[in-house]
Design a protein around this motif. Sequence first.
Motif, PDB file in Angstrom:
ATOM      1  N   ALA A  80      -5.687  15.841  12.110  1.00 21.36           N
ATOM      2  CA  ALA A  80      -5.558  14.759  13.096  1.00 21.36           C
ATOM      3  C   ALA A  80      -5.083  15.305  14.447  1.00 21.36           C
ATOM      4  O   ALA A  80      -5.668  14.990  15.500  1.00 21.36           O
ATOM      5  CB  ALA A  80      -4.587  13.688  12.582  1.00 21.36           C
ATOM      6  N   LEU A 102      -3.908  17.029   6.420  1.00 17.29           N
ATOM      7  CA  LEU A 102      -4.248  15.805   7.153  1.00 17.29           C
ATOM      8  C   LEU A 102      -3.598  15.794   8.536  1.00 17.29           C
ATOM      9  O   LEU A 102      -4.233  15.441   9.538  1.00 17.29           O
ATOM     10  CB  LEU A 102      -3.797  14.569   6.362  1.00 17.29           C
ATOM     11  CG  LEU A 102      -4.683  14.175   5.188  1.00 17.29           C
ATOM     12  CD1 LEU A 102      -3.989  13.123   4.340  1.00 17.29           C
ATOM     13  CD2 LEU A 102      -6.020  13.627   5.692  1.00 17.29           C
ATOM     14  N   VAL A 135      -1.764   4.819   9.795  1.00 15.59           N
ATOM     15  CA  VAL A 135      -2.080   4.266   8.468  1.00 15.59           C
ATOM     16  C   VAL A 135      -1.512   5.155   7.361  1.00 15.59           C
ATOM     17  O   VAL A 135      -0.902   4.666   6.404  1.00 15.59           O
ATOM     18  CB  VAL A 135      -3.620   4.079   8.320  1.00 15.59           C
ATOM     19  CG1 VAL A 135      -3.985   3.764   6.875  1.00 15.59           C
ATOM     20  CG2 VAL A 135      -4.111   2.961   9.230  1.00 15.59           C
ATOM     21  N   ILE A 136      -1.684   6.473   7.518  1.00 18.98           N
ATOM     22  CA  ILE A 136      -1.147   7.390   6.505  1.00 18.98           C
ATOM     23  C   ILE A 136       0.390   7.355   6.513  1.00 18.98           C
ATOM     24  O   ILE A 136       1.026   7.291   5.459  1.00 18.98           O
ATOM     25  CB  ILE A 136      -1.653   8.832   6.736  1.00 18.98           C
ATOM     26  CG1 ILE A 136      -3.163   8.900   6.471  1.00 18.98           C
ATOM     27  CG2 ILE A 136      -0.933   9.815   5.814  1.00 18.98           C
ATOM     28  CD1 ILE A 136      -3.774  10.239   6.790  1.00 18.98           C
ATOM     29  N   MET A 192       0.849  -1.199   0.000  1.00 20.54           N
ATOM     30  CA  MET A 192       0.000   0.000   0.000  1.00 20.54           C
ATOM     31  C   MET A 192       0.890   1.256   0.000  1.00 20.54           C
ATOM     32  O   MET A 192       1.731   1.419   0.865  1.00 20.54           O
ATOM     33  CB  MET A 192      -0.862   0.019   1.275  1.00 20.54           C
ATOM     34  CG  MET A 192      -1.753   1.246   1.378  1.00 20.54           C
ATOM     35  SD  MET A 192      -2.699   1.305   2.909  1.00 20.54           S
ATOM     36  CE  MET A 192      -1.478   1.806   4.106  1.00 20.54           C
ATOM     37  N   THR A 193       0.731   2.061  -1.012  1.00 22.43           N
ATOM     38  CA  THR A 193       1.474   3.331  -1.051  1.00 22.43           C
ATOM     39  C   THR A 193       0.497   4.475  -1.293  1.00 22.43           C
ATOM     40  O   THR A 193      -0.292   4.439  -2.232  1.00 22.43           O
ATOM     41  CB  THR A 193       2.534   3.308  -2.173  1.00 22.43           C
ATOM     42  OG1 THR A 193       3.362   2.154  -1.979  1.00 22.43           O
ATOM     43  CG2 THR A 193       3.407   4.549  -2.123  1.00 22.43           C
ATOM     44  N   LEU A 194       0.532   5.453  -0.412  1.00 25.30           N
ATOM     45  CA  LEU A 194      -0.365   6.605  -0.539  1.00 25.30           C
ATOM     46  C   LEU A 194       0.410   7.780  -1.132  1.00 25.30           C
ATOM     47  O   LEU A 194       1.588   7.968  -0.825  1.00 25.30           O
ATOM     48  CB  LEU A 194      -0.915   6.998   0.833  1.00 25.30           C
ATOM     49  CG  LEU A 194      -1.767   5.947   1.550  1.00 25.30           C
ATOM     50  CD1 LEU A 194      -2.099   6.419   2.962  1.00 25.30           C
ATOM     51  CD2 LEU A 194      -3.053   5.667   0.793  1.00 25.30           C
ATOM     52  N   GLY A 216       1.459   4.226   4.970  1.00 25.53           N
ATOM     53  CA  GLY A 216       1.092   4.285   3.555  1.00 25.53           C
ATOM     54  C   GLY A 216       2.038   5.158   2.748  1.00 25.53           C
ATOM     55  O   GLY A 216       2.279   4.904   1.565  1.00 25.53           O
ATOM     56  N   PHE A 225       0.215  11.839  -1.523  1.00 27.27           N
ATOM     57  CA  PHE A 225      -0.409  13.119  -1.170  1.00 27.27           C
ATOM     58  C   PHE A 225       0.517  14.252  -1.571  1.00 27.27           C
ATOM     59  O   PHE A 225       1.744  14.101  -1.544  1.00 27.27           O
ATOM     60  CB  PHE A 225      -0.655  13.211   0.343  1.00 27.27           C
ATOM     61  CG  PHE A 225      -1.658  12.223   0.867  1.00 27.27           C
ATOM     62  CD1 PHE A 225      -2.991  12.300   0.492  1.00 27.27           C
ATOM     63  CD2 PHE A 225      -1.278  11.217   1.738  1.00 27.27           C
ATOM     64  CE1 PHE A 225      -3.919  11.390   0.973  1.00 27.27           C
ATOM     65  CE2 PHE A 225      -2.193  10.300   2.225  1.00 27.27           C
ATOM     66  CZ  PHE A 225      -3.517  10.388   1.838  1.00 27.27           C
ATOM     67  N   LEU A 237      -3.132   8.554  11.673  1.00 20.41           N
ATOM     68  CA  LEU A 237      -1.729   8.974  11.506  1.00 20.41           C
ATOM     69  C   LEU A 237      -0.833   7.777  11.188  1.00 20.41           C
ATOM     70  O   LEU A 237       0.061   7.878  10.342  1.00 20.41           O
ATOM     71  CB  LEU A 237      -1.234   9.686  12.770  1.00 20.41           C
ATOM     72  CG  LEU A 237      -1.747  11.119  12.982  1.00 20.41           C
ATOM     73  CD1 LEU A 237      -1.386  11.608  14.383  1.00 20.41           C
ATOM     74  CD2 LEU A 237      -1.186  12.073  11.953  1.00 20.41           C
TER      75      LEU A 237
END
Lengths: 60, 139
Positions: free
Chosen positions: A17, A13, B58-59, A1-3, B62, A5, B56
């Motif tokens: 948070a 974000l 998970v991101i 999994m690679t995000l 990721g 942004f 935080l």
Amino acid sequence: MTLHFSHFQSMLLFALAISVAFGFLSRRPALERLKYIGWSVLMFLLIGVGIGWVMYPFSR
Amino acid sequence: MMAEAQVAEPEEHYQAKSEGTAMAIGIAGWVLPGLGHGLQKMWGRAIACFLTVGVLVVIGAGMRGNLFTADGGDAFAALGYVADLGAGSFYILARALEADGPDVSRAAGDYGTRFLAAAGVLNLLAALHAYEAARGRKA
């Protein structure tokens, strides 16, 4: 999994948070929490973008 | 002349727990984010801690942030390990999510490292808050 942004999305974000957590931990009535979260997110973004502009002349 | 009515501030009373129970609550809050507040029926705070620390982590994982290990080598790596370990069981989750390992050659990986460290430090703060609340010092 690679995000993936953008810089701004990452900052938004992060600000959201942290602000939500601080708001819930430090304030009690729901309205106070909402006010705190809103101000905190706004300050994160304003100061973050502000510091970015201050550093801009030295970035190249 | 009318006397000004004394309006009493509504006080919320919290039952102070014993030192051992408060410590157990603090440790529970560290192991599973939000559990310390959940055990004291502070549901809003429990859910907020669980979700914010979870998001935080998970991101951060990721974005392939660097998750420090015990054998980091220098003082900064040791500090990073302490910060990452603050996420409790979510440290294991982050390790499982980062199957391909960290990639700090891009800015995203660097951001991910900060997200993971922030999750840990935030959870430590929440666990300390839960402990203080159990002691009756905070509401």
